[in-house]
Design a protein around this motif. Structure first.
Motif, PDB file in Angstrom:
ATOM      1  N   VAL A   1       0.825  -1.203   0.000  1.00 37.65           N
ATOM      2  CA  VAL A   1       0.000   0.000   0.000  1.00 37.65           C
ATOM      3  C   VAL A   1       0.864   1.260   0.000  1.00 37.65           C
TER       4      VAL A   1
ATOM      5  N   PRO B   1      -7.377  -5.980  -1.388  1.00 36.38           N
ATOM      6  CA  PRO B   1      -7.899  -6.542  -0.129  1.00 36.38           C
ATOM      7  C   PRO B   1      -9.276  -7.170  -0.283  1.00 36.38           C
TER       8      PRO B   1
ATOM      9  N   GLU C   1      -0.848  -6.611   4.492  1.00 36.68           N
ATOM     10  CA  GLU C   1      -0.594  -5.260   3.967  1.00 36.68           C
ATOM     11  C   GLU C   1       0.907  -4.978   4.020  1.00 36.68           C
TER      12      GLU C   1
END
Length: 377
Positions: free
Chosen positions: A124, A131, A143
């Motif tokens: 990210v 997701p 993540e």
């Protein structure tokens, strides 16, 4: 449950616990004159292409009483030819898979190789659907960060990306190139480092915006040979002005493509989708001329917003992430009030602006300049 109907209450209790309280994915759809928030191609499909599509549909119409070609054989041949011509990398039809937009294609990968007890990973900020693939398939979501050794990093570096993949050993890892929302393309050494970091990870390079890349930007298609766990995905939504046609595809080892047949729905690509996509591919040269026009407006957005004192990121996509805003949410509302819709991607001080036509670029630059002047007074 005050304010909810009895049906909503009952269904809410029956909904999977991990889905309760969640809202559907989707960008705001507002009726304003200038819509630059979903990275669509602003140019209408050229009339010559429309005529070819109509002719193809008319020819196929009498056969709609039969199911479509389950293997979409002719479409795969055309996609392979297009990729080979445009990238210079020989791609065979046996390496191609397609679906109703790249979201379906990428979901097929997750359905085949992830799922309960397995994880998928992304770095990210990136495409916000990754997701969701984990959520809908019961996979764990990991993540990843864009910088371990540099906390302010936007681009991925080989060492940090490989370390994170080695640590978490995800079943599937997603890397977008160009990345959304930053617009930056991956160095291929990042791809090879991540691929080598874990021998049980499917590595997906999402090249949805590849046709908009600046000259000299490499494609992960060049890495496919000898890497059976590597997937390179593309879409016709952006460069081919085919967002409404819904055609995404990927290139990978034939054995990986064969595994996707297990999870696809029967006859998932309609006859109409197949024939219209083939008509568009037959006119790729004409449609790529529009891509060049969009790239010109993208570069203009970078130059002009920088002159305003903002901080745009150089982009290999059909959009620009513009930073340096004191209050991105207030700026977004002010732009909407002036008839311009862009995307708030959740990054403080930033808004993402799709590159459109000359008139649309004129409008967004004028509105943004007016917003900045108003807030400075």
């Amino acid at each position: 449950m005050s304010g909810f109907s009895r049906a909503e209450q009952v269904l809410g209790e029956l909904l999977r616990p991990d889905l309760q309280g969640r809202t559907a994915y989707g960008a705001p759809q507002l009726d304003v004159p200038v819509q630059l928030n979903t990275n669509e191609n602003s140019y209408p499909v050229p009339s010559a292409v429309v005529q070819a599509m109509c002719a193809a549909l008319a020819e196929a119409g009498t056969g709609l009483n039969r199911y479509p070609d389950r293997e979409f054989t002719a479409l795969r041949e055309d996609l392979a030819g297009y990729l080979t011509r445009s990238s210079g990398v020989p791609v065979a039809a046996s390496q191609l898979w397609a679906g109703n937009g790249s979201n379906e294609v990428l979901l097929h990968v997750v359905q085949a190789f992830a799922g309960p007890g397995r994880a998928i990973m992304g770095f990210v900020p990136s495409y916000s659907m990754y997701p969701n693939y984990a959520l809908t398939t019961g996979s764990d979501w990991v993540e990843g960060r864009r910088g371990i050794h540099r906390e302010d990093a936007i681009d991925l570096d080989p060492q940090s990306a490989a370390e994170q993949v080695a640590q978490h050993a995800p079943a599937v890892v997603f890397m977008a190139s160009p990345n959304n929302p930053t617009g930056s393309a991956l160095d291929l050494d990042v791809v090879t480092a991540v691929y080598d970091a874990c021998a049980r990870t499917i590595v997906v390079v999402d090249e949805a915006y590849a046709e908009f890349a600046r000259p000299g930007t490499p494609s992960a298609l060049t890495l496919l040979s000898g890497r059976p766990r590597l997937v390179v995905s593309r879409t016709m939504s952006k460069a081919f002005a085919f967002a409404g046609g819904r055609l995404g595809y990927l290139a990978a080892d034939p054995a990986l493509v064969d595994a996707l047949r297990v999870v696809r729905m029967p006859y998932h690509l309609s006859t109409q989708t197949q024939v219209v996509a083939r008509a568009a591919l037959a006119h790729s040269d004409l449609l790529m001329a529009e891509v060049e026009a969009i790239k010109t407006q993208r570069d203009r957005l970078v130059e002009e917003t920088a002159r305003m004192g903002l901080v745009p990121m150089p982009s290999d996509a059909n959009f620009v992430l513009v930073g340096g805003l004191r209050d991105e949410k207030a700026t977004w509302r002010a732009l909407v009030a002036r008839g311009v819709l862009v995307r708030d991607v959740g990054l403080p001080g930033h808004l993402r602006i799709t590159a459109g036509t000359v008139a649309e670029t004129d409008a967004v630059l004028a509105a943004l300049s007016d917003c900045l002047t108003s807030t400075a007074e």
